[in-house]
Design a protein around this motif. Structure first.
Motif, short mmCIF file in Angstrom:
data_model
loop_
_atom_site.label_atom_id
_atom_site.label_comp_id
_atom_site.label_asym_id
_atom_site.label_seq_id
_atom_site.Cartn_x
_atom_site.Cartn_y
_atom_site.Cartn_z
N GLN A 238 -6.68 1.76 6.08
CA GLN A 238 -5.30 2.05 6.90
C GLN A 238 -5.53 1.34 8.25
OE1 GLN A 238 -5.99 6.37 7.04
NE2 GLN A 238 -5.36 6.27 9.10
N HIS B 128 -10.13 -3.02 1.23
CA HIS B 128 -10.46 -1.74 0.85
C HIS B 128 -11.08 -1.83 -0.41
CE1 HIS B 128 -9.57 2.59 1.05
NE2 HIS B 128 -10.54 2.42 1.52
N LYS C 162 -4.88 -5.80 3.86
CA LYS C 162 -5.64 -4.67 3.24
C LYS C 162 -6.54 -5.19 2.15
CE LYS C 162 -5.94 0.03 1.54
NZ LYS C 162 -5.23 1.21 1.39
N ASP D 217 0.92 -1.15 0.03
CA ASP D 217 0.01 -0.06 0.12
C ASP D 217 1.03 1.23 0.03
OD1 ASP D 217 -2.34 1.38 0.07
OD2 ASP D 217 -2.78 1.26 2.13
N TYR E 293 -0.94 -3.44 4.84
CA TYR E 293 -1.43 -2.33 5.16
C TYR E 293 -0.35 -1.39 5.16
CZ TYR E 293 -5.71 -4.09 6.94
OH TYR E 293 -7.07 -4.50 7.03
#
Length: 514
Positions: A191, A164, A162, A45, A254
């Motif tokens: 996050q 998202h 993550k 990320d 992350y």
């Protein structure tokens, strides 16, 4: 010939035939159809092109060039991966994370799938002039997705980290709805509430609204989030092997997203760097994901899966490193811009492809040979992963399904694919660091169209071959090229049914230069 001689001849013949049959049935990669390859997508990320000790930028002859930021970061495992594989110097992603993540799993440009902004977990963040009907819900159970297609091919599909991909209370909130068999720590959040196990990754301290789910066994422990996710990923790989299934792992860290918490394993490496405390912390996050890469590669080799495991390493948008901005250049220097911006620093990301254990003699790798220690200067993008794996694994998509990317198989050999176009569209009809713009890279040229929020539109035009760091806007002096690029932009937006910014109830369509 006597009866005794005939008998001995028949015995020798029978033994010979049986030997041939035995050889034919020997369990060897040479004589059997190789098993389906395992796939690791190692997604970091907010990792931009310059957030590594591996040089991705090249000179005019295609040789890698080292810049100051390459000397600041420590990524030895990335260096090893680049040495045994191919890296792309011009690999594009969208300028913020959710659009890229949806594009990775669908093979479609954000203008087509409609997730054109990062997804806010709690509500629609279209921003003031954003399109009313943009896809802020993200992926659904009905979406065509890479993990679902691989699941149908018999893969054990694993998501770690993550996600998202949708807001709270949506299908996309849980990767299990999207074709993943296993989901570890993935949810709507973009996050972590905390990187520290002692803080329960946000459950015990830190930002509880962004607490990382599903890692309760590490709560209260002196462990960093990056390491915990790595341990979980390695356990999932071992479990897939025990089941006798090929695996698809989306290792989606992350890190290196804010908050910039220092990974204590690497803090001492940057104390004398002269950088700010936050910049040092960011560097530890980078080194942490590099250690994760090395650990997962070593684990895969130890399980005897190295020759049959393909790894793609990449970032999801430009860098967000907390470095000071000087003359417009910062965390992506010498590229202009950073995450959320329309310049190259917002969209160029690292990309390395390699077999975990390269072996030229392994027929397992013959269908997808990958050059070693090679640079690929031809454009690639996040849109290419989906069609590449579909071609490699002979996966058919629904007849009417549109893929915007191209297979990378030719380019992975460090060769040029003369059949692909060199176009990348980044459509961002929302507010952010750069607001309400669409950019189009077309071969050596790049156009940035700024929508007419306050009066007339604004145009930027760069020749990336002559001006790779976007220091000289030639829109005013090269009207002919500007008009050609605007026509190409209009075509791309129309064919993808893109949604435009809106003002006073009216959509802001393109205005052509005169």
């Amino acid at each position: 010939m006597t009866l005794d001689t005939i008998g001995r001849f028949r015995l020798v013949l029978k033994t010979f035939v049986l030997s041939l049959l035995f050889i034919g049935f020997m369990p060897s990669c040479t004589y059997q159809k190789p098993p389906p390859p395992n796939i690791i997508i190692f997604l970091v990320d907010d990792m931009g092109l310059m957030d590594t000790s591996v040089p991705f930028l090249t000179d005019k002859e295609g040789n890698p060039v080292t810049y100051p930021l390459n000397n600041f970061y420590r990524t030895p495992h990335m260096e090893k991966l680049a040495a045994q594989g191919v890296r792309f110097s011009n690999f594009y992603a969208h300028s913020v994370c959710s659009p890229t993540r949806v594009s990775l799993l669908t093979g479609q440009n954000s203008a087509r799938h409609g997730v054109t902004n990062w997804i806010w977990s709690e509500a629609n963040n279209r921003t003031k002039f954003g399109p009313t009907h943009w896809n802020w819900i993200g992926l659904t159970k009905e979406s065509v997705s890479l993990p679902r297609l691989l699941q149908q091919k018999g893969y054990r599909t694993i998501h770690v980290g993550k996600a998202h991909l949708g807001p709270f209370d949506s299908d996309g909130e849980d990767p299990l709805n999207l074709g993943f068999d296993i989901n570890i720590a993935g949810s709507s959040i973009g996050q972590p509430g905390s990187y520290y196990g002692k803080e329960g990754f946000g459950h015990l301290d830190g930002d509880s609204s962004r607490a990382v789910p599903g890692l309760e066994k590490y709560h209260g422990q002196d462990i960093f989030l990056t390491e915990a996710l790595t341990l979980e990923a390695m356990a999932a790989i071992a479990h897939a092997k025990a089941e006798g299934k090929p695996f698809f792992l989306c290792m989606s860290h992350y890190a290196v997203h804010a908050p910039f918490h220092s990974d204590p394993r690497f803090t001492a490496n940057y104390r004398e760097s002269g950088k700010s405390h936050q910049a040092q912390a960011y560097a530890t996050l980078i080194e942490g994901i590099d250690q994760s890469l090395g650990d997962i590669i070593s684990h895969t080799k130890e399980l005897g899966l190295g020759e049959n495991t393909l790894i793609f390493f990449m970032g999801d948008n430009g860098s967000d490193a907390p470095l000071p901005i000087t003359d417009g250049y910062s965390s992506s220097f010498p590229l202009n811009g950073k995450k959320g911006q329309h310049y190259e620093g917002g969209m160029r990301v690292p990309f390395i492809a390699s077999w975990v254990t390269p072996n030229d003699k392994a027929i397992c790798q013959s269908n997808t040979p990958i050059a070693r220690n090679a640079m690929q200067q031809q454009m690639g993008s996040i849109l290419d992963i989906f069609p590449s794996l579909c071609q490699m694994l002979d996966i058919e998509t629904p007849e009417a399904y549109v893929k915007d990317g191209f297979s990378l198989q030719q380019q992975l050999k460090a060769q040029k694919n003369s059949t692909r176009d060199e176009i990348f569209l980044n459509h961002f009809p929302h507010g952010h660091r750069s607001s309400y713009f669409t950019s189009l890279v077309l071969s050596d040229w790049k156009l940035i169209y700024h929508y007419q929020i306050d009066g007339e539109p604004d145009y930027e035009l760069f020749n990336l071959k002559e001006d790779p760091f976007e220091s000289h806007n030639v829109a005013g002096e090269n009207l002919k090229q500007l008009k050609l690029m605007m026509k190409a932009l209009a075509y791309e937006l129309e064919t993808k049914k893109a949604l435009f910014p809106e003002k006073d109830g009216q959509k802001m369509e393109l205005i052509m230069p005169q």
